[in-house]
Design an enzyme around this catalytic site. Structure first.
Site, PDB file in Angstrom:
ATOM      1  N   ASP A  13      12.197 -12.624  -6.197  1.00 60.56           N
ATOM      2  CA  ASP A  13      12.260 -11.426  -5.597  1.00 60.56           C
ATOM      3  C   ASP A  13      11.925 -10.393  -6.456  1.00 60.56           C
ATOM      4  O   ASP A  13      12.880 -10.111  -7.407  1.00 60.56           O
ATOM      5  CB  ASP A  13      13.031 -11.207  -4.179  1.00 60.56           C
ATOM      6  CG  ASP A  13      12.708 -10.240  -3.157  1.00 60.56           C
ATOM      7  OD1 ASP A  13      11.665  -9.941  -3.212  1.00 60.56           O
ATOM      8  OD2 ASP A  13      13.712  -9.769  -2.674  1.00 60.56           O
ATOM      9  N   ASN A  61       5.523 -13.697   5.047  1.00 57.55           N
ATOM     10  CA  ASN A  61       4.871 -12.866   3.963  1.00 57.55           C
ATOM     11  C   ASN A  61       3.402 -12.764   4.523  1.00 57.55           C
ATOM     12  O   ASN A  61       2.732 -11.811   3.959  1.00 57.55           O
ATOM     13  CB  ASN A  61       4.694 -13.592   2.930  1.00 57.55           C
ATOM     14  CG  ASN A  61       5.977 -13.401   1.994  1.00 57.55           C
ATOM     15  OD1 ASN A  61       6.480 -14.359   1.113  1.00 57.55           O
ATOM     16  ND2 ASN A  61       6.967 -12.452   2.241  1.00 57.55           N
TER      17      ASN A  61
HETATM   18  C1  IPE Z   1      11.348 -13.948   0.248  1.00 54.70           C
HETATM   19  O1  IPE Z   1      11.293 -12.538  -0.141  1.00 54.70           O
HETATM   20  C2  IPE Z   1      10.137 -14.713   0.130  1.00 54.70           C
HETATM   21  C3  IPE Z   1       9.717 -15.139  -1.066  1.00 54.70           C
HETATM   22  C4  IPE Z   1      10.389 -14.767  -2.268  1.00 54.70           C
HETATM   23  C5  IPE Z   1       8.273 -15.788  -1.247  1.00 54.70           C
HETATM   24  P1  IPE Z   1      10.770 -11.381   0.614  1.00 54.70           P
HETATM   25  O2  IPE Z   1      10.610 -10.266  -0.034  1.00 54.70           O
HETATM   26  O3  IPE Z   1       9.634 -11.609   1.495  1.00 54.70           O
HETATM   27  O4  IPE Z   1      12.077 -11.323   1.676  1.00 54.70           O
HETATM   28  P2  IPE Z   1      12.485 -10.082   2.486  1.00 54.70           P
HETATM   29  O5  IPE Z   1      11.674  -9.639   3.485  1.00 54.70           O
HETATM   30  O6  IPE Z   1      13.153  -8.958   1.479  1.00 54.70           O
HETATM   31  O7  IPE Z   1      13.899 -10.651   3.160  1.00 54.70           O
HETATM   32  C1  IPE Z   2       8.372 -11.394  -4.192  1.00 58.48           C
HETATM   33  O1  IPE Z   2       8.380 -10.039  -4.413  1.00 58.48           O
HETATM   34  C2  IPE Z   2       6.885 -11.969  -4.035  1.00 58.48           C
HETATM   35  C3  IPE Z   2       6.763 -12.655  -2.798  1.00 58.48           C
HETATM   36  C4  IPE Z   2       7.588 -12.443  -1.692  1.00 58.48           C
HETATM   37  C5  IPE Z   2       5.675 -13.327  -2.479  1.00 58.48           C
HETATM   38  P1  IPE Z   2       8.156  -8.970  -3.473  1.00 58.48           P
HETATM   39  O2  IPE Z   2       6.821  -8.607  -3.408  1.00 58.48           O
HETATM   40  O3  IPE Z   2       8.934  -9.320  -2.301  1.00 58.48           O
HETATM   41  O4  IPE Z   2       8.791  -7.744  -4.257  1.00 58.48           O
HETATM   42  P2  IPE Z   2       9.757  -6.344  -3.462  1.00 58.48           P
HETATM   43  O5  IPE Z   2      10.595  -7.251  -2.546  1.00 58.48           O
HETATM   44  O6  IPE Z   2       8.540  -5.796  -2.684  1.00 58.48           O
HETATM   45  O7  IPE Z   2      10.033  -5.752  -4.642  1.00 58.48           O
HETATM   46 MG    MG Z   3      10.822  -8.949  -1.639  1.00 57.32          MG
END
Ligand code: IPE
Ligand code: IPE
Ligand code: MG
Length: 239
Positions: A13, A61
């Protein structure tokens, strides 16, 4: 105290926040995140981890802006194409968990191709969680078991923990020993509920694109200092 974890799972993340910090578009964060995946897969294999499971795309997602979802999917295909040879070279066996039927066809095909080509590799088992959600996984399992009960394939009193495990995407994976989440968020976000029942949780503020070999090593050292009791007393564990 502890040995190495056999199964490490990572919620990767912080790509978006990394990009924001650099004054860049979110896509740049995902690009850089893909580099981190490469480094950590190699590092985990070097550390002797047997199973590495990466949360790459959750069922939730899909709710992101369409352009971002499409960029993530393209990045996946490209990464699979680019990393394929390295997986072979490093004897890594790729698999996926989640409903891959709903992924765009090129992603699904490339994924299946690499899974097929690495199926006889005997090194680290790398699992990508794609269109994965633990609640969806458990719901599917319950539905499948209900059908089997209805069709007298299983009798209700025979339904036990192993029946449930057999119907999960994660059926071939051992329970998770160490779950790492980057970016400072301290939540599970619908990842691997069953398999993390006794996992040690490790949260780091490091954003995923910055998560490097040394950070993985630090997490493993931290894990090594913990006492896993599984409900027993410390005295019992150390006897
Ligand atoms: C969790 O991260 C999913 C992945 C790392 C693929 P998210 O960024 O989607 O999670 P939330 O929404 O912050 O809980
Ligand atoms: C994780 O990084 C990647 C996926 C969930 C696919 P994020 O895209 O969730 O990054 P933040 O949480 O917005 O920083
Ligand atoms: Mg995220």
């Amino acid at each position: 105290m502890n040995k190495k974890p056999k199964h490490v799972a990572i919620i990767m993340d912080g790509n978006g926040r990394w990009a924001k910090q650099q004054g860049k578009q979110r896509v740049m964060g995902h690009n850089q995140g893909a580099h981190a995946v490469r480094e950590i897969v190699e590092a985990a294999a070097e550390e002797g981890i047997e199973y590495l499971t990466l949360f790459a795309f959750s069922t939730d997602n899909w709710n992101r802006p369409k352009e971002e979802v499409s960029i993530l999917m393209k990045l996946l295909v490209n990464s699979l194409k680019r990393e394929f040879r390295k997986l072979i070279k490093n004897n890594i066996k790729l698999n996926s968990i989640g409903d891959i039927e709903l992924l765009p066809i090129p992603v699904k095909e490339e994924l299946q191709y690499v899974i097929q080509k690495t199926k006889n590799n005997s090194g680290m088992k790398l699992t990508l969680a794609l269109n994965y959600g633990a609640k969806e996984e458990l719901t599917r399992a319950v539905r499948a078991i209900a059908f089997k009960v209805k069709n007298s394939i299983i009798s209700p009193e025979k339904v036990d923990q192993s029946t449930i495990i057999e119907h999960l995407y994660t059926r071939n994976l051992p329970l998770v020993d160490l779950l790492i989440r980057t970016s400072g968020e301290e939540r599970i976000s619908n990842f691997l509920l069953w398999h993390i029942a006794y996992a040690e949780l490790y949260f780091t503020k490091t954003l995923w694109p910055d998560f490097a070999k040394e950070d993985l090593h630090k997490a493993l050292l931290n894990y090594g200092k913990r006492e896993r009791r599984f409900g027993k007393t410390s005295e019992q564990v150390n006897a």
